[in-house]
Design a protein around this motif. Structure first.
Motif, PDB file in Angstrom:
ATOM      1  N   TYR B 100     -15.223  45.719  35.821  1.00  0.00           N
ATOM      2  CA  TYR B 100     -15.130  44.753  34.724  1.00  0.00           C
ATOM      3  C   TYR B 100     -15.116  45.491  33.394  1.00  0.00           C
ATOM      4  CZ  TYR B 100     -16.535  41.291  31.265  1.00  0.00           C
ATOM      5  OH  TYR B 100     -16.608  40.503  30.149  1.00  0.00           O
ATOM      6  N   THR B 101     -14.092  45.232  32.589  1.00  0.00           N
ATOM      7  CA  THR B 101     -13.985  45.856  31.270  1.00  0.00           C
ATOM      8  C   THR B 101     -14.523  44.895  30.228  1.00  0.00           C
ATOM      9  OG1 THR B 101     -12.026  47.085  31.969  1.00  0.00           O
ATOM     10  CG2 THR B 101     -12.389  46.878  29.613  1.00  0.00           C
ATOM     11  N   GLY B 102     -15.513  45.342  29.480  1.00  0.00           N
ATOM     12  CA  GLY B 102     -16.141  44.493  28.480  1.00  0.00           C
ATOM     13  C   GLY B 102     -15.411  44.511  27.157  1.00  0.00           C
ATOM     14  N   GLU B 103     -16.128  44.178  26.105  1.00  0.00           N
ATOM     15  CA  GLU B 103     -15.562  44.122  24.757  1.00  0.00           C
ATOM     16  C   GLU B 103     -14.965  45.463  24.375  1.00  0.00           C
ATOM     17  OE1 GLU B 103     -18.484  43.347  21.818  1.00  0.00           O
ATOM     18  OE2 GLU B 103     -17.118  43.580  20.125  1.00  0.00           O
ATOM     19  N   LEU B 104     -13.744  45.434  23.858  1.00  0.00           N
ATOM     20  CA  LEU B 104     -13.110  46.647  23.361  1.00  0.00           C
ATOM     21  C   LEU B 104     -13.507  46.890  21.913  1.00  0.00           C
ATOM     22  CD1 LEU B 104      -9.409  46.665  24.637  1.00  0.00           C
ATOM     23  CD2 LEU B 104     -11.260  48.201  25.289  1.00  0.00           C
ATOM     24  N   PHE B 105     -13.903  48.124  21.629  1.00  0.00           N
ATOM     25  CA  PHE B 105     -14.191  48.546  20.264  1.00  0.00           C
ATOM     26  C   PHE B 105     -13.032  49.438  19.819  1.00  0.00           C
ATOM     27  CE2 PHE B 105     -18.520  47.054  19.673  1.00  0.00           C
ATOM     28  CZ  PHE B 105     -18.909  46.803  20.970  1.00  0.00           C
ATOM     29  N   PHE B 106     -12.405  49.066  18.720  1.00  0.00           N
ATOM     30  CA  PHE B 106     -11.193  49.744  18.273  1.00  0.00           C
ATOM     31  C   PHE B 106     -11.469  50.706  17.121  1.00  0.00           C
ATOM     32  CE2 PHE B 106      -7.579  47.753  20.378  1.00  0.00           C
ATOM     33  CZ  PHE B 106      -8.165  46.651  20.950  1.00  0.00           C
ATOM     34  N   GLY B 107     -10.660  51.766  17.082  1.00  0.00           N
ATOM     35  CA  GLY B 107     -10.612  52.604  15.905  1.00  0.00           C
ATOM     36  C   GLY B 107      -9.804  51.918  14.818  1.00  0.00           C
ATOM     37  N   GLU B 108      -9.662  52.583  13.676  1.00  0.00           N
ATOM     38  CA  GLU B 108      -8.956  51.988  12.540  1.00  0.00           C
ATOM     39  C   GLU B 108      -7.454  52.121  12.650  1.00  0.00           C
ATOM     40  OE1 GLU B 108     -12.318  52.375   9.029  1.00  0.00           O
ATOM     41  OE2 GLU B 108     -10.686  53.854   9.121  1.00  0.00           O
TER      42      GLU B 108
END
Lengths: 109, 115
Positions: B100-108
Motif C-alpha cells: 500500500y502506497t500512502g500519501e506522496l510528498f513531492f519536491g518543488e
C-alpha cells in the motif's frame, strides 16, 4: 490508455458557485487520493478514500468513493478564489501511484 | 524540515546532452518515484522504487534511467536529451506497507528545457 479519467478538464466559475469534479476508471482501486497543486509547486494531498461508499468532508470540500471503488468525486460548496488550482486524483492499480490528467479550476471574485 | 529536495530547479540542455536530476528525502520513506508533468497531461510516472536496490518502470520510462543505492536518494538520469523531454519533473516519496502506497510528498520540481 489513461486508467483514471478526470472531468471536466477545465472549470471557470464565479465565487459562491458549487462544482463537482469526477474521477472515473474501469479498474478497481484499493484507495483513491485527491491532490491539489498550485502553480510552481508540487501537489499536496487533500484526502484519501479507502472504503467503497465512503464520504469524507474537508471544510467546504466533500469527497466520495464509489461503491464499486472504481470512481470518486470532489464537490466544492461555495467556491472561493483560494480554491483555484489543479485538482488531481490518483490511485494504485499495482504498486505505483498513477494520476489522472487533472481538473484546472479557476474561481473569480 | 527538508522533506523531499530536488536539484537543480532549472536546467537548459542541448539535444544529445546527458544530465542527472537529483532527489533526496529525509523521511526514511521506502517508496520513491519520478513523474513528469506536461500541460494537459497530468503527472505521468517515469520510474519508481520500493526500496534500496529495487527499481521499476512506470508509464513513460524511455530515455530515462534510475538507481536506488540508498533509502534517501533516487537520481534520474537523462541519457541523451531530446526536445520531447522538455518538462517539469517531480520527485515524490511515501511510506509503503504491504504493497500500500500512502500519501506522496513531492519536491518543488525541476524545470528542464531541451533545445
Amino acid at each position: 490508455t489513461q486508467l483514471l479519467e478526470q472531468s471536466p478538464q477545465f472549470l471557470s466559475i464565479q465565487e459562491g458557485e458549487n462544482l463537482t469534479v469526477y474521477c472515473n476508471s474501469s479498474s478497481v482501486f484499493s484507495s483513491l487520493q485527491w491532490y491539489r497543486q498550485e502553480p510552481g509547486e508540487g501537489p499536496v494531498l487533500l484526502v484519501t478514500v479507502v472504503t467503497g461508499g465512503e464520504v469524507k468532508k474537508l471544510k467546504r470540500l466533500t469527497f466520495q468513493f464509489g461503491d464499486a471503488r472504481k470512481d470518486s468525486s470532489l464537490h466544492i460548496t461555495a467556491a472561493q478564489p483560494g480554491d483555484t488550482g489543479l485538482y488531481l486524483c490518483a490511485g494504485v492499480p499495482g504498486t505505483a501511484l498513477i494520476f489522472g490528467k487533472g481538473t484546472t479550476l479557476s474561481v473569480s471574485s | 524540515n527538508a522533506g523531499v529536495t530536488q536539484t537543480p530547479k532549472f536546467q537548459v540542455l542541448k539535444t544529445g546532452q546527458s544530465m542527472t536530476l537529483q532527489c533526496a528525502q529525509d523521511m526514511n520513506h521506502e517508496y520513491m518515484s519520478w513523474y513528469r508533468q506536461d500541460p494537459g497531461m497530468g503527472l505521468r510516472l517515469i520510474h519508481y522504487s520500493v526500496g534500496a536496490g529495487i527499481t521499476d518502470q512506470g508509464e513513460v520510462p524511455n530515455g530515462y534511467n534510475v538507481s536506488r543505492s540508498t533509502t534517501e536518494d533516487f537520481p534520474l538520469r537523462l541519457l541523451s536529451a531530446a526536445p520531447s523531454q522538455t518538462s517539469v519533473y517531480f520527485c515524490a516519496s511515501s511510506y509503503a506497507t504491504g504493497g500500500y502506497t500512502g500519501e506522496l510528498f513531492f519536491g518543488e520540481g525541476s524545470r528542464l528545457t531541451v533545445l
